[in-house]
Design a protein around this motif. Structure first.
Motif, PDB file in Angstrom:
ATOM      1  N   LEU A  16       0.235  17.414   7.095  1.00  0.00           N
ATOM      2  CA  LEU A  16      -1.196  17.414   7.232  1.00  0.00           C
ATOM      3  C   LEU A  16      -1.886  16.317   8.354  1.00  0.00           C
ATOM      4  CD1 LEU A  16      -2.416  17.983   3.787  1.00  0.00           C
ATOM      5  CD2 LEU A  16      -2.035  19.654   5.496  1.00  0.00           C
ATOM      6  N   VAL A  17      -0.897  15.505   8.654  1.00  0.00           N
ATOM      7  CA  VAL A  17      -0.949  14.383   9.665  1.00  0.00           C
ATOM      8  C   VAL A  17      -0.285  14.629  11.015  1.00  0.00           C
ATOM      9  CG1 VAL A  17      -1.616  12.453   8.009  1.00  0.00           C
ATOM     10  CG2 VAL A  17       0.887  12.784   8.750  1.00  0.00           C
ATOM     11  N   GLY A  18       0.078  15.916  11.336  1.00  0.00           N
ATOM     12  CA  GLY A  18       0.740  16.387  12.238  1.00  0.00           C
ATOM     13  C   GLY A  18       2.340  16.324  12.499  1.00  0.00           C
ATOM     14  N   GLY A  19       2.842  16.079  11.224  1.00  0.00           N
ATOM     15  CA  GLY A  19       4.302  15.947  11.251  1.00  0.00           C
ATOM     16  C   GLY A  19       4.996  14.813  11.681  1.00  0.00           C
ATOM     17  N   PRO A  20       6.336  14.552  11.599  1.00  0.00           N
ATOM     18  CA  PRO A  20       7.055  13.465  11.932  1.00  0.00           C
ATOM     19  C   PRO A  20       6.668  12.855  13.385  1.00  0.00           C
ATOM     20  CG  PRO A  20       8.402  14.953  10.762  1.00  0.00           C
ATOM     21  CD  PRO A  20       7.220  15.635  11.183  1.00  0.00           C
ATOM     22  N   ASP A  21       6.678  13.964  14.356  1.00  0.00           N
ATOM     23  CA  ASP A  21       6.540  13.476  15.750  1.00  0.00           C
ATOM     24  C   ASP A  21       5.174  12.984  16.057  1.00  0.00           C
ATOM     25  OD1 ASP A  21       9.293  14.227  16.304  1.00  0.00           O
ATOM     26  OD2 ASP A  21       8.791  16.405  16.759  1.00  0.00           O
ATOM     27  N   ASN A  22       4.440  13.012  15.299  1.00  0.00           N
ATOM     28  CA  ASN A  22       2.941  12.542  15.533  1.00  0.00           C
ATOM     29  C   ASN A  22       2.893  11.100  14.837  1.00  0.00           C
ATOM     30  OD1 ASN A  22       0.326  13.243  16.588  1.00  0.00           O
ATOM     31  ND2 ASN A  22      -0.609  13.493  14.641  1.00  0.00           N
ATOM     32  N   ILE A  23       3.898  10.714  14.455  1.00  0.00           N
ATOM     33  CA  ILE A  23       3.600   9.318  13.576  1.00  0.00           C
ATOM     34  C   ILE A  23       3.900   8.316  14.418  1.00  0.00           C
ATOM     35  CG2 ILE A  23       4.038   8.029  11.762  1.00  0.00           C
ATOM     36  CD1 ILE A  23       2.581  10.584  11.040  1.00  0.00           C
ATOM     37  N   THR A  24       3.474   7.262  14.746  1.00  0.00           N
ATOM     38  CA  THR A  24       3.766   6.263  15.799  1.00  0.00           C
ATOM     39  C   THR A  24       3.975   4.878  14.945  1.00  0.00           C
ATOM     40  OG1 THR A  24       1.621   5.398  16.249  1.00  0.00           O
ATOM     41  CG2 THR A  24       2.688   7.159  17.679  1.00  0.00           C
ATOM     42  N   SER A  25       3.523   4.609  13.734  1.00  0.00           N
ATOM     43  CA  SER A  25       3.605   3.572  12.911  1.00  0.00           C
ATOM     44  C   SER A  25       3.166   3.706  11.721  1.00  0.00           C
ATOM     45  CB  SER A  25       2.880   2.293  13.633  1.00  0.00           C
ATOM     46  OG  SER A  25       1.558   2.756  13.331  1.00  0.00           O
ATOM     47  N   ILE A  26       3.973   3.034  10.625  1.00  0.00           N
ATOM     48  CA  ILE A  26       3.601   3.089   9.213  1.00  0.00           C
ATOM     49  C   ILE A  26       3.714   1.913   8.500  1.00  0.00           C
ATOM     50  CG2 ILE A  26       4.467   4.266   7.122  1.00  0.00           C
ATOM     51  CD1 ILE A  26       6.331   6.309   8.735  1.00  0.00           C
ATOM     52  N   ALA A  27       2.624   1.883   7.652  1.00  0.00           N
ATOM     53  CA  ALA A  27       2.336   0.498   7.047  1.00  0.00           C
ATOM     54  C   ALA A  27       1.551   0.689   5.701  1.00  0.00           C
ATOM     55  CB  ALA A  27       1.921  -0.684   8.023  1.00  0.00           C
ATOM     56  N   HIS A  28       1.556  -0.323   4.861  1.00  0.00           N
ATOM     57  CA  HIS A  28       0.672   0.044   3.770  1.00  0.00           C
ATOM     58  C   HIS A  28      -0.134  -1.249   3.346  1.00  0.00           C
ATOM     59  CE1 HIS A  28       2.809  -1.573   0.161  1.00  0.00           C
ATOM     60  NE2 HIS A  28       3.915  -1.280   1.016  1.00  0.00           N
ATOM     61  N   CYS A  29      -1.133  -1.276   2.717  1.00  0.00           N
ATOM     62  CA  CYS A  29      -1.884  -2.648   2.322  1.00  0.00           C
ATOM     63  C   CYS A  29      -1.997  -2.242   0.713  1.00  0.00           C
ATOM     64  CB  CYS A  29      -3.215  -2.901   2.950  1.00  0.00           C
ATOM     65  SG  CYS A  29      -4.327  -1.677   2.743  1.00  0.00           S
ATOM     66  N   MET A  30      -2.992  -2.744   0.129  1.00  0.00           N
ATOM     67  CA  MET A  30      -3.126  -2.934  -1.351  1.00  0.00           C
ATOM     68  C   MET A  30      -3.428  -1.365  -2.078  1.00  0.00           C
ATOM     69  SD  MET A  30      -2.529  -5.713  -2.944  1.00  0.00           S
ATOM     70  CE  MET A  30      -3.541  -5.111  -4.623  1.00  0.00           C
ATOM     71  N   THR A  31      -4.076  -0.500  -1.085  1.00  0.00           N
ATOM     72  CA  THR A  31      -4.290   0.734  -1.550  1.00  0.00           C
ATOM     73  C   THR A  31      -4.063   1.856  -0.701  1.00  0.00           C
ATOM     74  OG1 THR A  31      -6.600   0.559  -0.780  1.00  0.00           O
ATOM     75  CG2 THR A  31      -6.059  -0.409  -3.143  1.00  0.00           C
ATOM     76  N   ARG A  32      -4.101   1.364   0.973  1.00  0.00           N
ATOM     77  CA  ARG A  32      -4.020   2.508   1.947  1.00  0.00           C
ATOM     78  C   ARG A  32      -2.551   2.774   2.446  1.00  0.00           C
ATOM     79  NH1 ARG A  32      -9.669   0.726   4.715  1.00  0.00           N
ATOM     80  NH2 ARG A  32     -10.890   0.360   2.956  1.00  0.00           N
ATOM     81  N   LEU A  33      -2.030   3.810   2.611  1.00  0.00           N
ATOM     82  CA  LEU A  33      -1.100   4.141   3.671  1.00  0.00           C
ATOM     83  C   LEU A  33      -1.681   4.091   4.895  1.00  0.00           C
ATOM     84  CD1 LEU A  33       1.781   5.112   4.380  1.00  0.00           C
ATOM     85  CD2 LEU A  33       1.092   7.623   3.851  1.00  0.00           C
ATOM     86  N   ARG A  34      -1.275   3.576   5.990  1.00  0.00           N
ATOM     87  CA  ARG A  34      -1.943   3.124   7.484  1.00  0.00           C
ATOM     88  C   ARG A  34      -0.808   3.852   8.333  1.00  0.00           C
ATOM     89  NH1 ARG A  34      -5.558  -1.708   7.830  1.00  0.00           N
ATOM     90  NH2 ARG A  34      -6.257  -2.161   5.579  1.00  0.00           N
ATOM     91  N   ILE A  35      -1.396   4.701   8.908  1.00  0.00           N
ATOM     92  CA  ILE A  35      -0.514   5.706   9.937  1.00  0.00           C
ATOM     93  C   ILE A  35      -0.981   5.301  11.281  1.00  0.00           C
ATOM     94  CG2 ILE A  35       0.360   7.901  10.286  1.00  0.00           C
ATOM     95  CD1 ILE A  35       0.053   8.537   7.726  1.00  0.00           C
ATOM     96  N   GLY A  36      -0.173   5.151  12.439  1.00  0.00           N
ATOM     97  CA  GLY A  36      -0.634   5.461  13.673  1.00  0.00           C
ATOM     98  C   GLY A  36      -0.200   6.745  14.024  1.00  0.00           C
ATOM     99  N   LEU A  37      -1.074   7.409  14.988  1.00  0.00           N
ATOM    100  CA  LEU A  37      -1.044   8.738  15.468  1.00  0.00           C
ATOM    101  C   LEU A  37      -0.911   8.891  16.881  1.00  0.00           C
ATOM    102  CD1 LEU A  37      -3.839  10.036  13.111  1.00  0.00           C
ATOM    103  CD2 LEU A  37      -1.159  10.284  12.620  1.00  0.00           C
ATOM    104  N   ARG A  38      -0.111   9.919  17.329  1.00  0.00           N
ATOM    105  CA  ARG A  38      -0.299  10.276  18.732  1.00  0.00           C
ATOM    106  C   ARG A  38      -1.391  11.245  19.105  1.00  0.00           C
ATOM    107  NH1 ARG A  38       5.497  10.262  18.034  1.00  0.00           N
ATOM    108  NH2 ARG A  38       6.511   8.635  19.631  1.00  0.00           N
TER     109      ARG A  38
END
Length: 499
Positions: A16-38
């Motif tokens: 739903l976020v475009g698949g593996p090739d659309n992900i540029t970065s992955i991190a998380h904080c206390m409550t959120r999955l933070r994703i960089g997108l192409r």
């Protein structure tokens, strides 16, 4: 959540976020999955919101999926593993996905509002604040753990119980805080593009006991002087020195000269300038916070509690982490966090009022029921983006509830019952184990609990009577799939006309 469920959640999110090739970065904080997108256009927002594990989505410098405390730390590694596995596989035809799930007009409004906020939030100053927040967010789990242990240690000390255990707990609670400058320096260099270990090495100078033998500006330095602010400044300087060296030092000498010059130059500036200046700034922050609450506690609490929800909405609330951390370094707790936590109480009260005012809107009532437990524990994003912000007026009345709760807590600070949180991160009910104050644990818990009650009540009353216009009630109090447990809606002609 079991490991299988964690992986299932990650597997549901990834396409739903475009698949593996659309992900540029992955991190998380206390409550959120933070994703960089192409490509932002590949994201299916409504389908993401419809996933049972997803409490909401936030559009910011990264695409943020709210999963809640605990869950996000377990889902993120599974998500990272799936992305790596997907990139390792040969390219295949794009899978056929089900059409996006429509979650209703309110969620569409929320998405539109977030898009507009993102555009307004792209100023250099706000982007800088987010980068500073990124330095401190990874430290929050340790701050929480050490804070809870410090609270337990204080309770055992006051009760005279387990005297043999108290020194061990004190070491566990204080060890991280005594070296927090090193972690801040490491993360600062990493965030701003330098070598992380060099940032940590320069920041370690600040906490080295031997600095007590050094005189700067006519005064002897103290180990830890300047705290996290000094560490941040020292590591940032180290990044710029390192980058300068990388440009000018020959490759053959780089491995020897660059780290040496980085630590030497940055270290000297830190010892004979930054530690003193950052120490003065840290002292000023502590003095101002104490003065503000002791002289204008009720008014200050009203303003802070009322404005915190908009900061959360804009994603800027984590820029306050350096201030909280500085206060914890100085006095053992931050007096600001219990007041700011009242904003979440106003949000909960407002959500309950929306639930009561719209008995036929089963979809919205379902969202509220699923998000309220997180709201009571201080996770406000699901209620903000799923309920109050899209509705408009209830967001304002939730702020009114937060202002009332903040004024209540601030008033008692002004009367001498000062207290704060020994760590940052949790709020709502989750903050009770972290409270520490001058009036003793009993009064401290009673005051904080009273503030929550005021926030709930005022947020509820303000929203119930002033959170809807007659037209809003007419438009929203229907649902194609109503909650079967909901009572019949009142006749429109009998509903009060609200301004």
């Amino acid at each position: 959540m079991s490991p299988d469920k964690n992986r299932a959640t990650a597997a549901a999110i990834l396409p739903l976020v475009g698949g593996p090739d659309n992900i540029t970065s992955i991190a998380h904080c206390m409550t959120r999955l933070r994703i960089g997108l192409r490509d932002r256009g590949l994201v299916q927002d409504e389908a993401l919101r419809a996933l049972p594990a997803v409490m909401g989505v936030v559009e910011d410098d990264t695409y943020q999926i709210v999963l809640g405390p605990g869950a996000v730390a377990r889902v993120t590694p599974e998500f990272e593993a799936l992305v790596e596995e997907g990139r390792a596989q040969p390219a295949a035809a794009p899978p056929v996905t089900a059409p996006p799930v429509t979650a209703g007009e309110l969620q569409a409004r929320g998405a539109a509002l977030k898009e507009a906020q993102k555009a307004r939030n792209a100023s250099p100053f706000k982007l800088l604040l987010r980068r500073v927040a990124n330095i401190f967010v990874p430290l929050i789990p340790a701050l929480i753990g050490c804070g809870v242990i410090a609270g337990l240690n204080g309770m055992l000390t006051n009760l005279g119980l387990l005297p043999g255990v108290v020194p061990a707990l004190a070491a566990m609670a204080s060890g991280f805080m005594s070296l927090i400058a090193v972690f801040v320096g490491y993360n600062t260099a990493k965030e701003f593009g330098g070598t992380a270990i060099l940032g940590g090495a320069v920041a370690a100078i600040i906490v080295f006991p031997g600095v007590a033998k050094i005189t700067a500006f006519g005064l002897e330095l103290r180990p830890g002087q300047g705290g996290v602010l000094g560490a941040l400044a020292a590591a940032l300087l180290a990044v710029y020195v390192e980058k300068w060296c990388r440009r000018w030092v020959p490759d053959a000498l780089d491995v020897l000269v660059t780290p040496t010059l980085t630590i030497l130059v940055s270290g000297l500036v830190t010892l004979f300038g930054l530690m003193f200046l950052a120490g003065q700034a840290s002292a000023a922050i502590g003095t101002f916070a104490t003065w503000l609450l002791s002289h204008g506690g009720a008014f200050a609490g009203l303003v802070l509690g009322g404005l915190f929800l908009p900061l959360v909405m804009l994603g800027l609330h984590q820029a306050l982490i350096p201030l909280h951390t500085t206060l914890i370094e100085q006095s053992g707790h931050t007096v600001l966090l219990p007041i700011l936590a009242m904003a979440g109480a106003g949000q909960v009260g407002a959500a309950i009022a929306v639930y009561c005012r719209l008995p036929r809107n089963g979809s919205l009532r379902g969202t509220i029921k699923s998000a309220l437990p997180a709201g009571f524990l201080g996770v406000g994003e699901p209620l903000i983006y799923g309920v109050s912000l899209p509705l408009g007026r209830p967001f304002v009345t939730a702020c009114v509830g937060g202002a009332a709760g903040g004024a209540f807590v601030g008033l008692f600070n002004q009367l001498g019952a000062s207290f704060g949180s020994t760590a940052i991160g949790p709020s709502g009910w989750a903050l009770f184990p972290l409270l520490d104050g001058t009036a003793g644990m009993g009064p401290t818990i009673a005051i904080y609990g009273g503030g929550l009650a005021v926030g709930y009540l005022v947020g509820f009353v303000a929203t119930y009577f002033f959170g809807f216009t007659q037209q809003m009630l007419t438009d929203l109090n229907t649902d194609p799939d109503p909650d079967p447990a909901a009572p019949p809606a009142p006749e429109p002609s009998k509903a009060p006309v609200l301004a």
